[in-house]
Design a protein around this motif. Structure first.
Motif, PDB file in Angstrom:
ATOM      1  N   THR A 185       0.690  -1.345  -0.099  1.00 40.79           N
ATOM      2  CA  THR A 185       0.087   0.015   0.071  1.00 40.79           C
ATOM      3  C   THR A 185       0.971   1.183   0.015  1.00 40.79           C
ATOM      4  N   HIS A 217       1.821 -12.549   3.982  1.00 34.52           N
ATOM      5  CA  HIS A 217       1.351 -12.203   4.990  1.00 34.52           C
ATOM      6  C   HIS A 217       2.158 -12.397   6.263  1.00 34.52           C
ATOM      7  N   GLN A 242       0.522  -5.292  10.147  1.00 31.63           N
ATOM      8  CA  GLN A 242       0.102  -4.485   9.079  1.00 31.63           C
ATOM      9  C   GLN A 242       0.933  -3.131   9.123  1.00 31.63           C
ATOM     10  N   TYR A 269      -3.942  -5.748  12.500  1.00 27.15           N
ATOM     11  CA  TYR A 269      -5.059  -6.004  11.424  1.00 27.15           C
ATOM     12  C   TYR A 269      -6.214  -6.483  11.808  1.00 27.15           C
ATOM     13  N   PRO A 320      -6.857 -10.904   6.006  1.00 21.72           N
ATOM     14  CA  PRO A 320      -6.477 -10.116   4.575  1.00 21.72           C
ATOM     15  C   PRO A 320      -6.441 -11.114   3.478  1.00 21.72           C
ATOM     16  N   ASP A 367      -5.263  -8.411  -2.195  1.00 22.24           N
ATOM     17  CA  ASP A 367      -5.330  -7.324  -2.708  1.00 22.24           C
ATOM     18  C   ASP A 367      -4.313  -6.284  -2.182  1.00 22.24           C
ATOM     19  N   ASP A 368      -4.401  -5.125  -2.652  1.00 21.64           N
ATOM     20  CA  ASP A 368      -3.567  -4.001  -1.807  1.00 21.64           C
ATOM     21  C   ASP A 368      -4.166  -3.546  -0.743  1.00 21.64           C
ATOM     22  N   ASN A 369      -3.675  -4.148   0.530  1.00 18.45           N
ATOM     23  CA  ASN A 369      -4.097  -3.916   1.776  1.00 18.45           C
ATOM     24  C   ASN A 369      -2.867  -3.846   2.744  1.00 18.45           C
ATOM     25  N   THR A 381      -0.410  -7.012   3.618  1.00 16.75           N
ATOM     26  CA  THR A 381       0.153  -7.573   2.593  1.00 16.75           C
ATOM     27  C   THR A 381       1.379  -6.709   2.168  1.00 16.75           C
TER      28      THR A 381
END
Length: 501
Positions: free
Chosen positions: A75, A156, A166, A177, A181, A184-186, A189
């Motif tokens: 992110t 992760h 996170q 977090y 998750p 995707d973009d989080n 990750t």
């Protein structure tokens, strides 16, 4: 298991018979029968480059002990960083990655790892909601993290409770977090980059497979890598000695400390070489370093434990007629092992061997790196049957990178021969070229070039007062493989009874 062990014992009984039948007494070394030897490298001490397939079945085999990794938040596109190399909270705020952003893995299982910083601290998290810091001096459950991977180098990371780490809004690494998750973009990750994966030794194999599977892999390897036919081959080609690298854990066989696997204490007697010392004497895989560090010279306990191993080897094998000598330590690092520490250990090791044998040769290895072998001649380590081991490779040094085939051959004649003549001129110790190989950095060497290079080395190293030993008998890299060189005529051994006249 009983069938495997019985076949194993029977095979090594045959090995012993063969070696005993072609062996020679220690007194003959001063006569016409100097050591003409081969190293059994990669057999009882694992070096992954010799037989890479040993590591093929390890899950997450690119994440072994000592592997160096970096993490970048998907992110923020910032790297996870241990500011100042450790000692404070972990941040996620770096645009580029260098040493602070590089973490060394200690493997717990195929998916659980501990992360060590460049300053030696471990990442730690006490529980849900914590900020991850690099402040732990040792590693246990609070320093253990689980990694989940997908096929695109994304990961992760979660703590023991199952909470995911996170990259927080204020650029910290936190265990908070919410939920699970996706990929995707989080904020939970990260992109993982493997910077280095260079260590493939006994430690990595044992931890990589786990004890049960590692034992199966090693038993099969030890039973098949060297066989009776190999000794018959060596005998036919005039080889009268084998140098057998062993690890320090041999003294604790059959149940050595974790993660090492028992089953290396055999009755083969020749030159027994302590290749791997507790804590590692050079940070390399062949000394079974966990993560590339050199701990041996930093701890008196490690040195005492090493002397215990020498006592074990000498007490068990010193009286056997096929034992030629015991090498106290292989390739201590000049950069990491102080000379006074090494000389003190060598003097104590010499006395340990002499306690059990007045005649077995005590072999001391030159420090690798920037060190002069004369430093060991001037140290007054022992008075009788002392041998200095030099390892001659036209590799591992930038000096050799751009040399042509002719330059390499001339280096053997002009530099190595001159050094051997000078050292041979000293009454004691004797000189042993304990490792050399018919390989170089020349990328376009022809068959005749290799033959000339091998001929030059044999001619020069034959002059060593104690003898030589090729590295290694078998190797997946063909020019390192003694058998391959002989069978393909790249090395042509002179008849040992031919004195050149």
């Amino acid at each position: 298991m009983e069938l495997v062990v019985s076949k194993w014992v029977f095979a090594f009984s045959l090995f012993c018979w063969l070696i005993f039948s072609v062996g020679f007494s220690v007194e003959e070394v001063h006569g016409d029968s100097k050591v003409r030897g081969v190293n059994l490298g990669g057999w009882l001490v694992i070096e992954g480059w010799i037989k890479p397939s040993l590591f093929d079945g390890i899950p997450n085999g690119d994440m072994l002990d000592g592997t160096q990794v970096q993490f970048k938040s998907v992110t923020s596109q910032k790297y996870v960083s241990a500011e100042s190399g450790g000692g404070m909270d972990i941040s996620v705020n770096r645009d580029d990655a260098s040493s602070w952003e590089t973490f060394t893995l200690w493997r717990v299982s195929e998916s659980e790892f501990q992360f060590r910083t460049t300053q030696g601290q471990f990442l730690t998290c006490y529980g849900n909601g914590c900020s991850v810091s690099a402040t732990a001096k040792s590693a246990s459950s609070t320093e253990t993290f689980q990694i989940e991977r997908n096929n695109n180098d994304k990961v992760h990371i979660k703590i023991k409770s199952g909470t995911y780490l996170q990259a927080s809004m204020d650029n910290q690494l936190t265990a908070d977090y919410p939920g699970t998750p996706g990929w995707d973009d989080n904020a939970a990750t990260f992109e993982m980059s493997i910077v280095a994966n260079n260590l493939h030794g006994d430690y990595q194999l044992a931890k990589g497979y786990g004890r049960s599977k590692a034992k199966q892999v090693l038993e099969k390897h030890r039973n098949t890598f060297i066989n009776v036919g190999d000794f018959e081959f060596l005998y036919r080609h005039g080889i009268n000695t084998v140098r057998i690298p062993v690890g320090w854990w041999i003294a604790y066989d059959p149940d050595p400390p974790a993660p090492f696997i028992g089953g290396t204490a055999y009755s083969i007697k020749c030159i027994i070489d302590l290749h791997a010392a507790p804590g590692s004497q050079n940070g390399m895989e062949h000394s079974s370093s966990q993560d590339g560090t050199t701990g041996w010279p930093t701890s008196s306990d490690y040195i005492s434990q090493t002397l215990h191993v020498i006592d074990f080897l000498a007490s068990r094998y010193a009286k056997h007629p096929s034992l030629l000598g015991i090498e106290l330590l292989n390739e201590p690092s000049a950069a990491e092992v102080p000379l006074d520490t090494l000389v003190s250990y060598y003097k104590q090791g010499y006395e340990v061997v002499r306690k059990y044998s007045p005649s077995a040769y005590v072999i001391i290895c030159q420090r690798i790196g920037n060190a002069d072998p004369l430093e060991l001649y001037q140290a007054d380590i022992g008075s009788h049957n002392l041998v200095v081991d030099l390892h001659y490779y036209n590799l591992f040094d930038t000096f050799f990178v751009n040399l042509s085939a002719i330059d390499n051959i001339q280096f053997i004649y002009k530099s190595r021969e001159a050094q051997l003549q000078a050292l041979n001129g000293v009454n004691d110790p004797l000189i042993f070229i304990g490792e050399w190989v018919n390989e170089w950095n020349v990328t376009s060497g022809s068959e005749s070039d290799y033959q000339e290079f091998g001929r030059a080395q044999l001619e020069v190293y034959d002059a060593a007062s104690f003898g030589w030993a090729y590295w290694t008998l078998k190797n997946d890299r063909k020019h390192w493989d003694f058998e391959w060189n002989i069978r393909n005529n790249y090395l042509q051994l002179r008849d040992p009874d031919d004195n050149g006249t």
